[in-house]
Design a protein around this motif. Structure first.
Motif, PDB file in Angstrom:
ATOM      1  N   UNK A 152       0.876  -1.158   0.000  1.00  0.00           N
ATOM      2  CA  UNK A 152       0.000   0.000   0.000  1.00  0.00           C
ATOM      3  C   UNK A 152       0.918   1.214   0.000  1.00  0.00           C
ATOM      4  N   UNK A 153       0.826   2.054  -1.010  1.00  0.00           N
ATOM      5  CA  UNK A 153       1.773   3.150  -1.178  1.00  0.00           C
ATOM      6  C   UNK A 153       1.117   4.462  -0.751  1.00  0.00           C
TER       7      UNK A 153
ATOM      8  N   UNK B 245      -6.216  -0.895  -1.273  1.00  0.00           N
ATOM      9  CA  UNK B 245      -5.867  -2.301  -1.491  1.00  0.00           C
ATOM     10  C   UNK B 245      -4.377  -2.412  -1.789  1.00  0.00           C
ATOM     11  N   UNK B 246      -3.761  -3.584  -1.555  1.00  0.00           N
ATOM     12  CA  UNK B 246      -2.353  -3.760  -1.906  1.00  0.00           C
ATOM     13  C   UNK B 246      -2.125  -3.398  -3.375  1.00  0.00           C
ATOM     14  N   UNK B 247      -1.095  -2.608  -3.625  1.00  0.00           N
ATOM     15  CA  UNK B 247      -0.830  -2.120  -4.974  1.00  0.00           C
ATOM     16  C   UNK B 247      -1.471  -0.774  -5.249  1.00  0.00           C
ATOM     17  N   UNK B 248      -2.240  -0.272  -4.292  1.00  0.00           N
ATOM     18  CA  UNK B 248      -2.897   1.025  -4.454  1.00  0.00           C
ATOM     19  C   UNK B 248      -2.000   2.174  -4.025  1.00  0.00           C
ATOM     20  N   UNK B 249      -2.301   3.356  -4.540  1.00  0.00           N
ATOM     21  CA  UNK B 249      -1.521   4.555  -4.233  1.00  0.00           C
ATOM     22  C   UNK B 249      -2.439   5.623  -3.656  1.00  0.00           C
ATOM     23  N   UNK B 250      -1.990   6.253  -2.580  1.00  0.00           N
ATOM     24  CA  UNK B 250      -2.756   7.288  -1.888  1.00  0.00           C
ATOM     25  C   UNK B 250      -1.867   8.496  -1.629  1.00  0.00           C
ATOM     26  N   UNK B 251      -2.389   9.683  -1.866  1.00  0.00           N
ATOM     27  CA  UNK B 251      -1.684  10.919  -1.524  1.00  0.00           C
ATOM     28  C   UNK B 251      -2.359  11.543  -0.304  1.00  0.00           C
ATOM     29  N   UNK B 252      -1.568  11.830   0.726  1.00  0.00           N
ATOM     30  CA  UNK B 252      -2.078  12.512   1.911  1.00  0.00           C
ATOM     31  C   UNK B 252      -2.074  14.022   1.685  1.00  0.00           C
ATOM     32  N   UNK B 253      -2.949  14.719   2.375  1.00  0.00           N
ATOM     33  CA  UNK B 253      -3.010  16.172   2.257  1.00  0.00           C
ATOM     34  C   UNK B 253      -1.717  16.809   2.770  1.00  0.00           C
TER      35      UNK B 253
END
Length: 399
Positions: free
Chosen positions: A54-55, A109-117
């Motif tokens: 999870x990135x 999900x595993x392999x997903x990318x998320x940007x935090x504020x």
């Protein structure tokens, strides 16, 4: 430089990986206008995602001074990052800590990318507050720093957090550190450095470190004018820090003592006005008209510099030789840049360049992708050249 761990040293499958990136990209009309930093970050994010992590991407943006500001939100950058990741979906969390961040990560999900504020919506970020760093660290299992451009700042997301989680360098950070180490710490000699720009007052530390590290130091731009003035040359109306003459003479004396040859212009392109297409002429360096200013190096200097580069193995570059932004005063900078690029492609030199004006000049010359490495790190690149220990890098060292 001490050893540091990289992505090769960790297993990220099934883990939540916090990646400190630099998403502080230029914007125009609410959209990212230059994706260079995002494109350079993409390999690290793609590798982590492909390995089943999870990135979670953390970054600052702008100068919100510890307060939430819509114009400094990372939401539009997250959308642009998806494009740089070849269309891979990128989620967005409304905050970088607490429930909004935790729930967004939970949904990933595993392999997903998320940007935090934006990290700088919290004043504790720039204060390198340990409790804020702990609030970030509880969100993940592993910390990856891929933001060399922010490594000169001891902030919670670059320094304190690296003490709280297993920490490694991302691919971009790894490339940067390897390139700079090869160019400055363990170079193949002889080493030539090009240092230009307007003032020596802003680069005293850099010059002081360079003369003890390189074999030849080429000085250009307004900085060269100050050195020429210190040697008794009449530089006309050229940009010149006359009050820095003693400092320039001290640097020249120390360079001679350490065996570093300083190369100054032998001729110059001069004009009465700094404007595109201004009438100009080429004169010997000791024949500058009293009412004219030096705006570029002349052909004799270009010939001498290309000959000097022919005899070295490593080239470091920070700063232009003239006012390259205004035609026709970029000739010297562009000619030398293209020559270094040609030698690089032939495998004869290792070339590393950095700094905002330098990157712009190499781009104008059409060679920004033909050097061994071109750093977009700005301040961090300069502080490395100055010999300073960067907090974000020191936190990754293994000893």
């Amino acid at each position: 430089m001490s050893a540091f761990k990289t992505l090769d040293d960790v297993d990220v499958a099934g883990k939540t990986v916090l990646v400190r990136a630099d998403l502080n990209v230029p914007m125009s009309d609410g959209k990212v206008s230059d994706t260079t930093r995002l494109d350079r970050l993409a390999p690290t994010l793609t590798e982590l995602a492909d390995k089943g992590a999870k990135v979670v991407v953390m970054s600052h943006f702008g100068r919100p001074k510890g307060k939430r500001s819509e114009k400094d939100s990372l939401r539009p950058v997250a959308a642009a990052l998806s494009v740089s990741l070849d269309g891979r979906p990128v989620s967005f969390a409304e905050d970088c800590i607490g429930a909004p961040a935790a729930s967004a990560i939970e949904a990933l999900t595993p392999g997903g990318v998320l940007v935090l504020e934006n990290l700088r919506f919290h004043a504790e970020e720039e204060a390198n507050d340990v409790e804020f760093a702990r609030s970030l660290s509880v969100l993940g299992d592993l910390y990856v720093n891929d933001a060399f451009s922010a490594a000169h700042r001891a902030h919670a997301s670059t320094e304190a957090i690296a003490r709280l989680l297993p920490s490694v360098a991302g691919r971009l950070m790894e490339q940067e550190l390897t390139a700079l180490t090869n160019a400055l710490e363990k170079p193949e000699r002889p080493v030539l450095a090009v240092v230009g720009g307007a003032k020596i007052s802003t680069k005293l530390d850099l010059l002081g470190n360079m003369i003890g590290k390189v074999d030849m130091l080429v000085l250009g731009g307004g900085m060269a004018n100050t050195f020429l003035h210190a040697k008794g040359v009449d530089v006309g109306t050229s940009l010149c820090e006359s009050d820095m003459a003693d400092a320039a003479r001290d640097i020249m004396a120390r360079a001679e003592k350490s065996g570093c040859r300083i190369i100054l212009p032998s001729d110059a392109v001069v004009a009465r006005k700094l404007e595109a297409g201004a009438p100009n002429e080429t004169v010997a360096i000791d024949a500058i008209p009293s009412d004219a200013m030096m705006l570029d190096v002349g052909p004799d200097t270009i010939a001498a510099l290309t000959a000097a580069v022919d005899g070295v193995k490593t080239v470091l570059w920070n700063g232009p030789l003239g006012v390259f932004e205004v035609e026709p005063f970029g000739t010297g900078t562009f000619a030398l840049a293209r020559h270094v690029a040609e030698l690089t492609e032939k495998g004869r030199v290792l070339s590393v360049a950095g700094g905002g004006d330098t990157v712009a000049a190499l781009s104008r010359a059409g060679v920004d992708d033909r050097f061994t490495y071109v750093s977009s790190a700005g301040g961090a690149f300069l502080e490395w050249l100055e010999g300073k220990d960067l907090p974000g890098v020191a936190a990754l060292k293994t000893d």
